[in-house]
Design an enzyme around this catalytic site. Structure first.
Site, PDB file in Angstrom:
ATOM      1  N   SER A 117       0.784  -1.391  -0.037  1.00  0.00           N
ATOM      2  CA  SER A 117       0.179   0.189   0.092  1.00  0.00           C
ATOM      3  C   SER A 117       0.863   1.368   0.016  1.00  0.00           C
ATOM      4  CB  SER A 117      -0.920  -0.142   1.377  1.00  0.00           C
ATOM      5  OG  SER A 117      -1.785   1.230   1.256  1.00  0.00           O
TER       6      SER A 117
ATOM      7  N   SER B 168      -5.448  13.607  -3.497  1.00  0.00           N
ATOM      8  CA  SER B 168      -6.337  14.746  -3.387  1.00  0.00           C
ATOM      9  C   SER B 168      -5.677  15.866  -2.565  1.00  0.00           C
ATOM     10  CB  SER B 168      -7.794  14.152  -2.775  1.00  0.00           C
ATOM     11  OG  SER B 168      -7.555  13.684  -1.636  1.00  0.00           O
TER      12      SER B 168
ATOM     13  N   HIS C  96     -10.463  10.926  -7.433  1.00  0.00           N
ATOM     14  CA  HIS C  96     -10.411  12.353  -7.689  1.00  0.00           C
ATOM     15  C   HIS C  96     -10.272  12.436  -9.098  1.00  0.00           C
ATOM     16  CE1 HIS C  96     -10.861  13.841  -3.796  1.00  0.00           C
ATOM     17  NE2 HIS C  96     -10.430  12.833  -3.229  1.00  0.00           N
TER      18      HIS C  96
ATOM     19  N   THR D 132     -15.451   6.968  -7.343  1.00  0.00           N
ATOM     20  CA  THR D 132     -16.978   7.343  -6.805  1.00  0.00           C
ATOM     21  C   THR D 132     -17.746   8.180  -7.585  1.00  0.00           C
ATOM     22  OG1 THR D 132     -17.557   8.818  -4.922  1.00  0.00           O
ATOM     23  CG2 THR D 132     -15.991   9.761  -6.492  1.00  0.00           C
TER      24      THR D 132
ATOM     25  N   LYS E  13     -18.098  12.929  -6.828  1.00  0.00           N
ATOM     26  CA  LYS E  13     -17.293  14.072  -7.167  1.00  0.00           C
ATOM     27  C   LYS E  13     -17.561  14.571  -8.532  1.00  0.00           C
ATOM     28  CE  LYS E  13     -14.073  13.078  -3.295  1.00  0.00           C
ATOM     29  NZ  LYS E  13     -14.898  12.189  -2.677  1.00  0.00           N
TER      30      LYS E  13
ATOM     31  N   THR F 107      -6.338  14.852   8.394  1.00  0.00           N
ATOM     32  CA  THR F 107      -6.175  14.732   6.944  1.00  0.00           C
ATOM     33  C   THR F 107      -4.899  14.903   6.161  1.00  0.00           C
ATOM     34  OG1 THR F 107      -8.388  15.607   7.078  1.00  0.00           O
ATOM     35  CG2 THR F 107      -7.513  15.635   4.927  1.00  0.00           C
TER      36      THR F 107
END
Length: 427
Positions: free
Chosen positions: A137, A189, A217, A245, A248, A363
Site C-alpha cells: 500500500s 487529493s 478524484h 466514486t 465528485k 487529513t
C-alpha cells in the site's frame, strides 16, 4: 459513573489542538452555482461563493442529471427497498453498473453506497480471497484504503509514496508465486500529485502482482471519456481493479469497483459491507448514470475545468501566495499552522463571502495545514480575481508569509503542456 466526561475530554482535546471541525450550513442554488446561502449559527444568512466543493464539474446541477433523478423518484420512489440480495436491485442500478464497466473497459462493475465503502469492501475482500496474499500500500493512500487494508487478514507492507524503486524492492523480496496486491491512487487529493501508473503496472507484471487503483478524484475529470488518469495515460487495461466514486466528478452519490467479471462477482458474493447494506436508491442510480453518460461525450467540460484550474493556480502564484505545485486540478494553498488555517477560513467567509474549509490533521500531517481550493468550470475569471484579492487580504491580516511570485506558464499554451485536458482548448 458519568460516561460523558470521556467524550467531553475527547472534544476538548480537539479544541485545544485547534482541529475541532465546524460544519458550514450551506444551501446551494442550482441556478447560480458556485454561489450558495450560508446559514450562520446566529440565524443570519449570507451569500457566499464555494471554492472547495468536490462536485468538480458541477454535475450535481446538470439538467439531465437532475431530471433523471426527479423522473425516477416519481416513478420508482425514494428508496431502494432493501439490500441488493433482498428486493433492492433495481433497473437503474443495473444500468449504472453496465455504464461504469463500459467507461473503464472492464467486464463488470459493482456499485456501493459510497467510495469509502467500495474501498473498504473491495480491498479487504479481494486480499482475503487470495491465500497468503501480501498487500503493498502506498504511504499516502486515503483513509478508506487504509481501512480496507486493515480489515483484511492479509500481511501488509507500506511503500514510500510514489517511490517505484521502494515498491520494486518489496516486490522482489517475495516469491514470484505469492499473491500480491498493489494498492494505490491515481491522483492524491491533498497534494494533487499523480502516481507513476505505467511504472507501477510494469512492476506488477514483472513480479506477478495484482493492481488496485483508486481513481476517485480523477473519474469524470481526465481521459477522452472521463474514465480517469489511467485512460489518459493508456494504462486502463493494465490495471486489474479500478475504484471510483459517483460523488465528485459525477456530482451524485455512491462508489464502485470495475474489473474482471470473476473478481467483481467474488466481491459481490463475499463482502459483508456490500451484502448487508441497503442498495443505492434508484433515483440516485439514475442520476449517476446520466452524469456518466453526459461526461463520456463532453470533453469540453473537462477542458474548461482544466483552464479554470490553471488560471486559478497561475493567478494565486502571481500574487505570491504559497500554492503547492502539482499537475492536477487540486489547488493547495499552504498555511502550515492549524490555528491560522482556521482563522484564514473564518476571515474569508466573514469578510469576503468565500467558503474554503480548512484542512488540518489528521487529513494532512501536522505542519501541512492548508486551504484546498477546487475550481470548477462554473467559476468565472471574475470570481478567480475576487478569490486572489480576498486571499491576499487574509494573508496580510494574519501576517502569513508570501513567496516569490512564479513567472513560468504565463500563457495558456504553456499551461497545455502541464494539463493535457486543457491542450485542445488552448489550441
Amino acid at each position: 459513573m458519568r460516561y460523558g466526561r470521556y467524550f467531553e475530554a475527547a472534544i476538548g482535546q480537539l479544541r485545544n489542538e485547534r482541529r475541532y471541525r465546524v460544519f458550514a450550513n450551506l444551501e446551494r442554488d442550482t441556478s447560480d452555482v458556485p454561489r450558495a446561502t450560508w446559514r450562520a449559527d446566529d440565524g443570519s444568512q449570507h451569500d457566499v461563493t464555494i471554492w472547495c466543493s468536490n462536485d468538480y464539474l458541477g454535475m450535481g446541477r446538470h439538467p439531465e442529471v437532475v431530471e433523471a433523478m426527479r423522473s425516477t423518484a416519481q416513478k420508482l420512489g425514494a428508496g431502494a427497498g432493501g439490500t441488493r440480495n433482498i428486493s433492492g436491485t433495481n433497473a437503474p442500478l443495473v444500468e449504472l453498473e453496465a455504464e461504469l464497466a463500459d467507461l473503464h473497459g472492464k467486464e463488470a462493475a459493482l456499485v456501493f453506497t459510497s467510495g469509502w465503502i467500495s474501498n473498504l469492501a473491495g480491498i479487504s475482500t479481494i486480499a482475503d480471497l487470495m491465500p497468503n496474499c501480501l498487500i503493498l500500500s502506498d504511504a499516502l493512500n486515503h483513509n478508506s484504503m487504509i481501512e480496507g487494508v486493515k480489515r483484511s487478514s492479509a500481511e501488509r507492507k507500506i511503500w514510500r509514496h510514489n517511490d517505484v524503486a521502494h515498491l520494486e524492492e518489496l516486490l522482489a523480496a517475495e516469491p514470484y508465486e505469492r499473491p500480491k496486491l498493489v494498492v494505490f491512487e491515481s491522483l492524491y487529493s491533498m497534494d494533487g500529485d499523480i502516481a507513476p501508473i505505467k511504472a507501477i503496472a510494469d512492476l506488477a507484471e514483472k513480479y506477478n502482482a495484482m493492481t488496485y487503483i483508486d481513481e476517485v478524484h480523477a473519474v469524470g475529470m481526465y481521459g477522452p471519456r472521463g474514465a480517469g488518469v489511467c485512460e489518459r495515460e493508456g494504462q486502463m487495461a493494465r490495471i486489474d481493479v479500478i475504484e471510483g466514486t459517483l460523488a465528485k466528478g459525477f456530482g451524485t452519490l455512491g462508489g464502485y469497483i470495475a474489473g474482471d467479471a470473476a473478481v467483481i462477482d467474488a466481491v459481490r458474493s463475499y463482502a459483508p459491507s456490500f451484502i448487508f447494506t441497503t442498495a443505492l436508491p434508484p433515483a440516485v442510480a439514475a442520476a449517476a448514470c446520466a452524469a456518466v453518460r453526459v461526461l463520456k461525450s463532453r470533453p469540453d467540460l473537462r477542458e474548461k475545468h482544466q483552464r479554470q484550474a490553471w488560471l486559478t493556480k497561475h493567478a494565486l502564484e502571481a500574487a505570491g501566495l504559497p500554492v503547492l505545485e502539482n499537475p492536477s486540478h487540486i489547488v493547495p494553498v499552504m498555511v502550515r499552522d492549524a490555528e491560522k488555517c482556521k482563522a484564514a477560513s473564518d476571515l474569508l467567509m466573514e469578510r469576503h463571502g468565500i467558503y474554503i474549509q480548512p484542512i488540518n490533521y489528521p487529513t494532512v500531517a501536522r505542519g501541512e495545514e492548508r486551504l484546498r481550493i477546487t475550481p470548477t468550470p462554473l467559476h468565472s475569471d471574475a470570481l478567480v480575481a475576487d478569490l486572489v484579492e480576498a486571499l491576499v487580504d487574509v494573508w496580510k491580516t494574519l501576517d502569513l508569509p508570501f513567496v516569490e511570485p512564479k513567472v513560468e506558464a504565463k500563457s495558456e499554451t504553456d499551461a497545455a503542456c502541464a494539463y493535457p485536458e486543457f491542450r485542445k482548448a488552448a489550441e
